[in-house]
Scaffold this motif. Sequence first.
Motif, PDB file in Angstrom:
ATOM      1  N   GLU A 202     -44.223 -36.789 -40.795  1.00  0.00           N
ATOM      2  CA  GLU A 202     -42.845 -36.583 -41.273  1.00  0.00           C
ATOM      3  C   GLU A 202     -41.892 -36.475 -40.117  1.00  0.00           C
ATOM      4  O   GLU A 202     -42.256 -35.952 -39.055  1.00  0.00           O
ATOM      5  N   ILE A 203     -40.692 -36.915 -40.348  1.00  0.00           N
ATOM      6  CA  ILE A 203     -39.661 -36.783 -39.318  1.00  0.00           C
ATOM      7  C   ILE A 203     -38.483 -36.034 -39.926  1.00  0.00           C
ATOM      8  O   ILE A 203     -37.957 -36.412 -40.964  1.00  0.00           O
ATOM      9  N   GLU A 204     -38.159 -34.906 -39.294  1.00  0.00           N
ATOM     10  CA  GLU A 204     -37.094 -34.039 -39.832  1.00  0.00           C
ATOM     11  C   GLU A 204     -36.414 -33.316 -38.689  1.00  0.00           C
ATOM     12  O   GLU A 204     -37.079 -32.764 -37.803  1.00  0.00           O
ATOM     13  N   ASN A 205     -35.094 -33.270 -38.737  1.00  0.00           N
ATOM     14  CA  ASN A 205     -34.302 -32.522 -37.741  1.00  0.00           C
ATOM     15  C   ASN A 205     -34.777 -32.754 -36.312  1.00  0.00           C
ATOM     16  O   ASN A 205     -35.092 -31.818 -35.587  1.00  0.00           O
ATOM     17  N   GLU A 206     -34.839 -33.984 -35.922  1.00  0.00           N
ATOM     18  CA  GLU A 206     -35.202 -34.336 -34.545  1.00  0.00           C
ATOM     19  C   GLU A 206     -36.618 -33.887 -34.158  1.00  0.00           C
ATOM     20  O   GLU A 206     -36.916 -33.728 -32.971  1.00  0.00           O
ATOM     21  N   MET A 207     -37.451 -33.620 -35.170  1.00  0.00           N
ATOM     22  CA  MET A 207     -38.838 -33.231 -34.880  1.00  0.00           C
ATOM     23  C   MET A 207     -39.781 -34.102 -35.704  1.00  0.00           C
ATOM     24  O   MET A 207     -39.505 -34.391 -36.875  1.00  0.00           O
ATOM     25  N   ILE A 208     -40.874 -34.499 -35.077  1.00  0.00           N
ATOM     26  CA  ILE A 208     -41.887 -35.261 -35.809  1.00  0.00           C
ATOM     27  C   ILE A 208     -43.042 -34.310 -36.087  1.00  0.00           C
ATOM     28  O   ILE A 208     -43.498 -33.600 -35.184  1.00  0.00           O
ATOM     29  N   GLY A 209     -43.461 -34.279 -37.337  1.00  0.00           N
ATOM     30  CA  GLY A 209     -44.573 -33.402 -37.707  1.00  0.00           C
ATOM     31  C   GLY A 209     -45.756 -34.232 -38.168  1.00  0.00           C
ATOM     32  O   GLY A 209     -45.629 -35.087 -39.042  1.00  0.00           O
ATOM     33  N   LEU A 210     -46.910 -33.994 -37.539  1.00  0.00           N
ATOM     34  CA  LEU A 210     -48.137 -34.679 -37.951  1.00  0.00           C
ATOM     35  C   LEU A 210     -49.083 -33.617 -38.479  1.00  0.00           C
ATOM     36  O   LEU A 210     -49.375 -32.647 -37.780  1.00  0.00           O
ATOM     37  N   ARG A 211     -49.512 -33.784 -39.737  1.00  0.00           N
ATOM     38  CA  ARG A 211     -50.402 -32.783 -40.324  1.00  0.00           C
ATOM     39  C   ARG A 211     -51.693 -33.455 -40.779  1.00  0.00           C
ATOM     40  O   ARG A 211     -51.656 -34.493 -41.447  1.00  0.00           O
ATOM     41  N   VAL A 212     -52.811 -32.864 -40.399  1.00  0.00           N
ATOM     42  CA  VAL A 212     -54.115 -33.358 -40.848  1.00  0.00           C
ATOM     43  C   VAL A 212     -54.813 -32.214 -41.574  1.00  0.00           C
ATOM     44  O   VAL A 212     -55.049 -31.158 -40.987  1.00  0.00           O
ATOM     45  N   THR A 213     -55.087 -32.419 -42.859  1.00  0.00           N
ATOM     46  CA  THR A 213     -55.713 -31.368 -43.673  1.00  0.00           C
ATOM     47  C   THR A 213     -57.029 -31.890 -44.232  1.00  0.00           C
ATOM     48  O   THR A 213     -57.085 -33.023 -44.705  1.00  0.00           O
ATOM     49  N   ASP A 214     -58.060 -31.046 -44.160  1.00  0.00           N
ATOM     50  CA  ASP A 214     -59.345 -31.467 -44.740  1.00  0.00           C
ATOM     51  C   ASP A 214     -59.830 -30.419 -45.717  1.00  0.00           C
ATOM     52  O   ASP A 214     -59.313 -29.302 -45.749  1.00  0.00           O
ATOM     53  N   ASN A 215     -60.811 -30.783 -46.534  1.00  0.00           N
ATOM     54  CA  ASN A 215     -61.345 -29.837 -47.530  1.00  0.00           C
ATOM     55  C   ASN A 215     -62.741 -29.345 -47.122  1.00  0.00           C
ATOM     56  O   ASN A 215     -63.557 -29.019 -47.964  1.00  0.00           O
ATOM     57  N   GLY A 216     -62.965 -29.307 -45.832  1.00  0.00           N
ATOM     58  CA  GLY A 216     -64.298 -28.920 -45.322  1.00  0.00           C
ATOM     59  C   GLY A 216     -64.516 -27.433 -45.265  1.00  0.00           C
ATOM     60  O   GLY A 216     -63.871 -26.658 -45.984  1.00  0.00           O
ATOM     61  N   ILE A 217     -65.390 -27.013 -44.356  1.00  0.00           N
ATOM     62  CA  ILE A 217     -65.776 -25.587 -44.295  1.00  0.00           C
ATOM     63  C   ILE A 217     -64.691 -24.725 -43.657  1.00  0.00           C
ATOM     64  O   ILE A 217     -64.675 -23.513 -43.806  1.00  0.00           O
ATOM     65  N   VAL A 267     -38.426 -35.597 -31.262  1.00  0.00           N
ATOM     66  CA  VAL A 267     -38.241 -37.050 -31.343  1.00  0.00           C
ATOM     67  C   VAL A 267     -37.897 -37.599 -29.956  1.00  0.00           C
ATOM     68  O   VAL A 267     -37.131 -36.973 -29.214  1.00  0.00           O
ATOM     69  N   MET A 268     -38.513 -38.718 -29.612  1.00  0.00           N
ATOM     70  CA  MET A 268     -38.233 -39.337 -28.317  1.00  0.00           C
ATOM     71  C   MET A 268     -38.074 -40.834 -28.566  1.00  0.00           C
ATOM     72  O   MET A 268     -39.061 -41.580 -28.526  1.00  0.00           O
ATOM     73  N   PRO A 269     -36.842 -41.278 -28.932  1.00  0.00           N
ATOM     74  CA  PRO A 269     -36.678 -42.682 -29.319  1.00  0.00           C
ATOM     75  C   PRO A 269     -37.125 -43.628 -28.218  1.00  0.00           C
ATOM     76  O   PRO A 269     -37.067 -43.294 -27.031  1.00  0.00           O
ATOM     77  N   MET A 270     -37.535 -44.836 -28.670  1.00  0.00           N
ATOM     78  CA  MET A 270     -38.059 -45.825 -27.722  1.00  0.00           C
ATOM     79  C   MET A 270     -36.966 -46.232 -26.736  1.00  0.00           C
ATOM     80  O   MET A 270     -35.824 -46.465 -27.145  1.00  0.00           O
TER      81      MET A 270
END
Lengths: 288, 231
Positions: A202-217, A267-270
């Motif tokens: 997700e990209i919001e308010n000049e911040m990029i958020g990467l979330r990885v969620t699993d259903n493991g232990i 965010v760090m535009p190209m």
Amino acid sequence: MQNNEELKLALLIALIAMLMMAFFVISFVMYYQKRRFEEEKKINDIEKNYNRLLLDTALNSEETERRRIAQDLHDDIGTMLSLTKLSLNQLSKLVNASENEKQEQIMKKSQSLVEETILHVRRITRDLVPTTLERFGLLEAIEEFIDKLEEDNNLVISFHSNTVEFPRQGQKLELTLYRIMQELVNNAIKHASCSSIEISLEIENEMIGLRVTDNGIGFDPEKIKENNLAGLGLLGIESRLAIVNGTVQYEKPAKGTGSSACARIPVMPMSENKPEPLHPFRREKVNA
Amino acid sequence: MLEIYFSYFKRQPLASIPVFLTLLPLLLIWQRKAYRDNAFLILGIYLMVKFVIDFIMFDWASHKRNTVVLYNFNVPVRYVLSSLIFYQKLETRRFKNWILASIPVFILFSIWDTLHTNPSLADLHNHKMVLYSTTVESLLMLFWVLLYFYNTIRALKIPNLLTYPFFWVCSGLLIYYSSFLFIAPVFHYSSKWEEWLEIGFLTYVPYMFESVSIILFSIGIAQFPDERYAK
């Protein structure tokens, strides 16, 4: 009487001197403390920048080395395997003509082994250098990574982003996000014994958020920090994030079991400069 | 009774103000719950003892009685409590031991000084102020304050001294004892019932700086953040 006046004057002078000394001491302590803190801060900043530079250099070297290995695999071993396959095809025709069943079997086995090796080399090359990332961007690279994983594993991996067209970011930032995603997903597969993984970008308010969620232990991030149990993978994530001023948080998902990791990066535009060519060594070779 | 107090207050405002001003840091210690910090608990006890003794002295003075006996009694009590504050705040074991060692020595010294200056203790009317104890007390307290400042600079643990409560307490003590150091021995000759030495407005200087130090204590105690000291 005169002695009394002299005594009063002497006392007054002593009093003023002592008070001046007291004010001087207080001012000195405040000034000196402030100055020492500023100096400490400067030294800390220099150390921090130096460490960041070291990390950056180390990661750049790692990426360059990956490119070199990928290049060698693609150009040397890949080419040789293709030639081997071609030769085997020609040989196969001769063997077929001789009508020797055993020789035919060996030939087919050799052909399939070479084809398998070519596939492996391609996969390794692709893992080493994410070409899709550089050509098409983060969304496509993640989707490709997921497709490949789903083929190889019995996993359900979902991916969603809050934008249809994710704006291209600087090469370093995209690579950082991709590598972190790779590491988190690999960790989930290796250690969490999970059946599904959810990736969100997700990209919001000049911040990029990467979330990885699993259903493991799942795991307790506090315990890992307290007991210094963080492996190379988690340390690598933190190192990569430190270079791009990012942060990572590990938490337990709101419902069910498992774990969730959320990396946030500004965010760090190209930049307008063209990205570094994917195979820098190729040009050198051609020129040579 | 109140009329006598008011009358004395009007005649001696500079000497009376610090007596009642002592209530301000006491109230702040209570309101900010600063007593949960051991050093400020001792400061609170010190201020309470000070208020009680000062108020009795105020009462006696307004009834024209010699208050010096109370003053002399207050000297070792004041030193014990104020040095114990530094015992709590200093971190080096060696310095703590120095403070502990100085307490009984100073108590014995001030008792000797009181007896030396007042051979007849029963004569309260002509009781004289101690000759050396207050100067020694000032020197020792200045030493502890400077030692604390030295340790603070070396340790570099406090990012902003202006928001650090104990820095204000130290500043108050430093200013008070600096103003008192040279005047203290003269008080032996000026604070007498008969044949006193006239030193004019210098008599009021310690009272003025006592008020200043109490205000500095109050500023320091007011810096206590609730959440930190509620734990």
